[in-house]
Design a protein around this motif. Structure first.
Motif, PDB file in Angstrom:
ATOM      1  N   GLU A  34      60.960 104.158  74.801  1.00 34.04           N
ATOM      2  CA  GLU A  34      61.279 104.646  73.458  1.00 34.04           C
ATOM      3  C   GLU A  34      62.669 104.217  72.999  1.00 34.04           C
ATOM      4  O   GLU A  34      62.886 103.982  71.818  1.00 34.04           O
ATOM      5  CB  GLU A  34      61.177 106.173  73.413  1.00 34.04           C
ATOM      6  CG  GLU A  34      59.751 106.696  73.446  1.00 34.04           C
ATOM      7  CD  GLU A  34      59.695 108.206  73.445  1.00 34.04           C
ATOM      8  OE1 GLU A  34      60.761 108.847  73.671  1.00 34.04           O
ATOM      9  OE2 GLU A  34      58.606 108.760  73.225  1.00 34.04           O
ATOM     10  N   GLU A  35      63.594 104.105  73.921  1.00 36.79           N
ATOM     11  CA  GLU A  35      64.977 103.797  73.579  1.00 36.79           C
ATOM     12  C   GLU A  35      65.331 102.315  73.713  1.00 36.79           C
ATOM     13  O   GLU A  35      66.322 101.864  73.148  1.00 36.79           O
ATOM     14  CB  GLU A  35      65.932 104.608  74.458  1.00 36.79           C
ATOM     15  CG  GLU A  35      65.835 106.116  74.247  1.00 36.79           C
ATOM     16  CD  GLU A  35      66.811 106.868  75.123  1.00 36.79           C
ATOM     17  OE1 GLU A  35      67.573 106.212  75.867  1.00 36.79           O
ATOM     18  OE2 GLU A  35      66.813 108.106  75.071  1.00 36.79           O
ATOM     19  N   HIS A  36      64.526 101.558  74.468  1.00 32.05           N
ATOM     20  CA  HIS A  36      64.952 100.209  74.834  1.00 32.05           C
ATOM     21  C   HIS A  36      64.046  99.071  74.371  1.00 32.05           C
ATOM     22  O   HIS A  36      64.305  97.912  74.686  1.00 32.05           O
ATOM     23  CB  HIS A  36      65.109 100.111  76.361  1.00 32.05           C
ATOM     24  CG  HIS A  36      66.206 100.973  76.902  1.00 32.05           C
ATOM     25  ND1 HIS A  36      66.021 102.316  77.174  1.00 32.05           N
ATOM     26  CD2 HIS A  36      67.498 100.685  77.213  1.00 32.05           C
ATOM     27  CE1 HIS A  36      67.155 102.813  77.640  1.00 32.05           C
ATOM     28  NE2 HIS A  36      68.062 101.858  77.662  1.00 32.05           N
ATOM     29  N   ILE A  37      63.002  99.376  73.607  1.00 34.52           N
ATOM     30  CA  ILE A  37      62.100  98.306  73.183  1.00 34.52           C
ATOM     31  C   ILE A  37      62.434  97.864  71.754  1.00 34.52           C
ATOM     32  O   ILE A  37      62.722  98.684  70.881  1.00 34.52           O
ATOM     33  CB  ILE A  37      60.619  98.733  73.297  1.00 34.52           C
ATOM     34  CG1 ILE A  37      59.715  97.504  73.223  1.00 34.52           C
ATOM     35  CG2 ILE A  37      60.238  99.788  72.266  1.00 34.52           C
ATOM     36  CD1 ILE A  37      58.328  97.725  73.759  1.00 34.52           C
ATOM     37  N   PHE A  38      62.419  96.539  71.543  1.00 37.82           N
ATOM     38  CA  PHE A  38      62.796  95.953  70.256  1.00 37.82           C
ATOM     39  C   PHE A  38      61.855  94.797  69.910  1.00 37.82           C
ATOM     40  O   PHE A  38      61.065  94.352  70.748  1.00 37.82           O
ATOM     41  CB  PHE A  38      64.234  95.424  70.307  1.00 37.82           C
ATOM     42  CG  PHE A  38      65.277  96.497  70.455  1.00 37.82           C
ATOM     43  CD1 PHE A  38      65.933  97.004  69.336  1.00 37.82           C
ATOM     44  CD2 PHE A  38      65.613  97.006  71.704  1.00 37.82           C
ATOM     45  CE1 PHE A  38      66.893  97.996  69.464  1.00 37.82           C
ATOM     46  CE2 PHE A  38      66.575  97.994  71.839  1.00 37.82           C
ATOM     47  CZ  PHE A  38      67.224  98.487  70.722  1.00 37.82           C
ATOM     48  N   ILE A  39      61.994  94.305  68.681  1.00 45.94           N
ATOM     49  CA  ILE A  39      61.226  93.147  68.222  1.00 45.94           C
ATOM     50  C   ILE A  39      62.154  91.939  68.111  1.00 45.94           C
ATOM     51  O   ILE A  39      63.252  92.044  67.559  1.00 45.94           O
ATOM     52  CB  ILE A  39      60.586  93.411  66.854  1.00 45.94           C
ATOM     53  CG1 ILE A  39      59.569  94.553  66.952  1.00 45.94           C
ATOM     54  CG2 ILE A  39      59.904  92.143  66.316  1.00 45.94           C
ATOM     55  CD1 ILE A  39      58.986  94.984  65.616  1.00 45.94           C
ATOM     56  N   GLY A  40      61.709  90.816  68.633  1.00 54.03           N
ATOM     57  CA  GLY A  40      62.438  89.559  68.492  1.00 54.03           C
ATOM     58  C   GLY A  40      61.594  88.560  67.721  1.00 54.03           C
ATOM     59  O   GLY A  40      60.384  88.746  67.555  1.00 54.03           O
ATOM     60  N   LEU A  41      62.226  87.503  67.239  1.00 56.95           N
ATOM     61  CA  LEU A  41      61.518  86.411  66.561  1.00 56.95           C
ATOM     62  C   LEU A  41      61.742  85.113  67.315  1.00 56.95           C
ATOM     63  O   LEU A  41      62.802  84.892  67.907  1.00 56.95           O
ATOM     64  CB  LEU A  41      62.026  86.239  65.122  1.00 56.95           C
ATOM     65  CG  LEU A  41      61.764  87.355  64.116  1.00 56.95           C
ATOM     66  CD1 LEU A  41      62.258  86.932  62.733  1.00 56.95           C
ATOM     67  CD2 LEU A  41      60.300  87.735  64.058  1.00 56.95           C
ATOM     68  N   GLN A  42      60.734  84.253  67.305  1.00 59.65           N
ATOM     69  CA  GLN A  42      60.846  82.936  67.923  1.00 59.65           C
ATOM     70  C   GLN A  42      59.833  82.001  67.276  1.00 59.65           C
ATOM     71  O   GLN A  42      58.970  82.428  66.508  1.00 59.65           O
ATOM     72  CB  GLN A  42      60.588  83.020  69.429  1.00 59.65           C
ATOM     73  CG  GLN A  42      59.177  83.447  69.805  1.00 59.65           C
ATOM     74  CD  GLN A  42      58.976  83.538  71.312  1.00 59.65           C
ATOM     75  OE1 GLN A  42      59.920  83.569  72.088  1.00 59.65           O
ATOM     76  NE2 GLN A  42      57.732  83.590  71.741  1.00 59.65           N
ATOM     77  N   ARG A  43      59.956  80.705  67.590  1.00 58.16           N
ATOM     78  CA  ARG A  43      58.943  79.754  67.116  1.00 58.16           C
ATOM     79  C   ARG A  43      57.575  80.171  67.657  1.00 58.16           C
ATOM     80  O   ARG A  43      57.463  80.618  68.791  1.00 58.16           O
ATOM     81  CB  ARG A  43      59.259  78.351  67.605  1.00 58.16           C
ATOM     82  CG  ARG A  43      60.347  77.609  66.837  1.00 58.16           C
ATOM     83  CD  ARG A  43      60.453  76.188  67.354  1.00 58.16           C
ATOM     84  NE  ARG A  43      61.521  75.425  66.728  1.00 58.16           N
ATOM     85  CZ  ARG A  43      61.377  74.710  65.628  1.00 58.16           C
ATOM     86  NH1 ARG A  43      60.191  74.674  65.026  1.00 58.16           N
ATOM     87  NH2 ARG A  43      62.394  74.028  65.120  1.00 58.16           N
ATOM     88  N   SER A  44      56.544  79.990  66.871  1.00 60.15           N
ATOM     89  CA  SER A  44      55.189  80.291  67.329  1.00 60.15           C
ATOM     90  C   SER A  44      54.848  79.408  68.515  1.00 60.15           C
ATOM     91  O   SER A  44      55.187  78.216  68.533  1.00 60.15           O
ATOM     92  CB  SER A  44      54.177  80.060  66.202  1.00 60.15           C
ATOM     93  OG  SER A  44      54.435  80.925  65.113  1.00 60.15           O
ATOM     94  N   GLY A  45      54.210  80.004  69.510  1.00 64.02           N
ATOM     95  CA  GLY A  45      53.882  79.247  70.711  1.00 64.02           C
ATOM     96  C   GLY A  45      52.689  79.837  71.439  1.00 64.02           C
ATOM     97  O   GLY A  45      51.877  80.565  70.848  1.00 64.02           O
ATOM     98  N   GLN A  46      52.614  79.550  72.732  1.00 56.46           N
ATOM     99  CA  GLN A  46      51.468  79.978  73.534  1.00 56.46           C
ATOM    100  C   GLN A  46      51.874  80.875  74.705  1.00 56.46           C
ATOM    101  O   GLN A  46      51.106  81.049  75.640  1.00 56.46           O
ATOM    102  CB  GLN A  46      50.728  78.738  74.081  1.00 56.46           C
ATOM    103  CG  GLN A  46      50.219  77.784  73.015  1.00 56.46           C
ATOM    104  CD  GLN A  46      49.189  78.430  72.102  1.00 56.46           C
ATOM    105  OE1 GLN A  46      48.336  79.196  72.559  1.00 56.46           O
ATOM    106  NE2 GLN A  46      49.254  78.138  70.805  1.00 56.46           N
TER     107      GLN A  46
END
Length: 220
Positions: A34-46
């Motif tokens: 609950e405290e440590h999960i986040f969303i990141g962005l990157q190039r689309s891949g596999q």
């Protein structure tokens, strides 16, 4: 999970810290997630990680755990689907928690002010061709902050403040995005803006930190 050395120079310290967390099972506990999960962005891949497409073609979002060490540094780990076999949250819940945490740390600020605060550089203004100002979209840590562009509420409030309802999005790196009023398109075309992104990628941004080779238009 795919661990990354975010801000620690001693690799042995990273491995020891991660091993301790894994053995204790703490990293799978709901309270920790609950405290440590986040969303990141990157190039689309596999990559075999928990990821989804975004409205920005060629860019995907993914989940990662950010672990804070005792000395104030942190390590990040991309979350794969097998993680949820042990975690006390489902993948669907994790996305909701990650969005909340990501949005809480995100902000948008004039590029000149941002540079002055972060690097101590005195800049009265930073403008683009026809005097259209740049704004930075990122997070408090300046690490993996490009995902702040997903904060719809923040962008809506920004638009109301500056009377802007459409922006051009310039992918700077996985750490930040630049936005500017779409009014710029009256004097500069998307083709030219995309060329600018490509030039910066080629000369200023490492391959692993690049997001995309094009600019985008976004309604806010």
């Amino acid at each position: 999970m795919k661990f990354e050395n975010a801000s620690i120079k001693n690799l042995e310290s990273v491995e020891e810290y991660v091993e301790k967390l894994m053995l204790s099972g703490k990293i799978f506990q709901r309270e920790y997630v609950e405290e440590h999960i986040f969303i990141g962005l990157q190039r689309s891949g596999q990559e075999e990680i928990e990821r989804q497409n975004t409205e920005f073609g060629g860019i995907e979002k993914y989940l990662y755990i950010r672990m804070n060490t005792e000395d104030g540094a942190f390590i990040t780990a991309k979350v794969n689907r097998s993680y949820f076999e042990k975690a006390e949250v489902s993948a669907q819940e994790a996305w909701g928690l990650a969005e909340k945490n990501t949005n809480k740390e995100s902000f948008v600020m004039g590029l000149a002010e941002y540079m002055a605060r972060r690097f101590g550089k005195c800049m009265e203004t930073m403008l683009f061709l026809d005097q259209t100002p740049f704004y930075v979209v990122t997070n408090k840590s300046g690490h993996k902050g490009a995902s702040a562009i997903l904060n719809k509420k923040m962008l809506s409030e920004f638009g109301k403040k500056y009377n802007i309802n459409k922006v051009v999005v310039i992918p700077s790196s996985i750490h930040e995005m630049f936005i500017l009023s779409a009014d710029i398109l009256e004097s500069v075309g998307m083709k030219e803006l995309t060329k600018m992104v490509q030039y910066v990628n080629k000369n200023e941004v490492s391959d692993k930190e690049q997001l995309s080779d094009r600019a985008y238009i976004l309604d806010i």
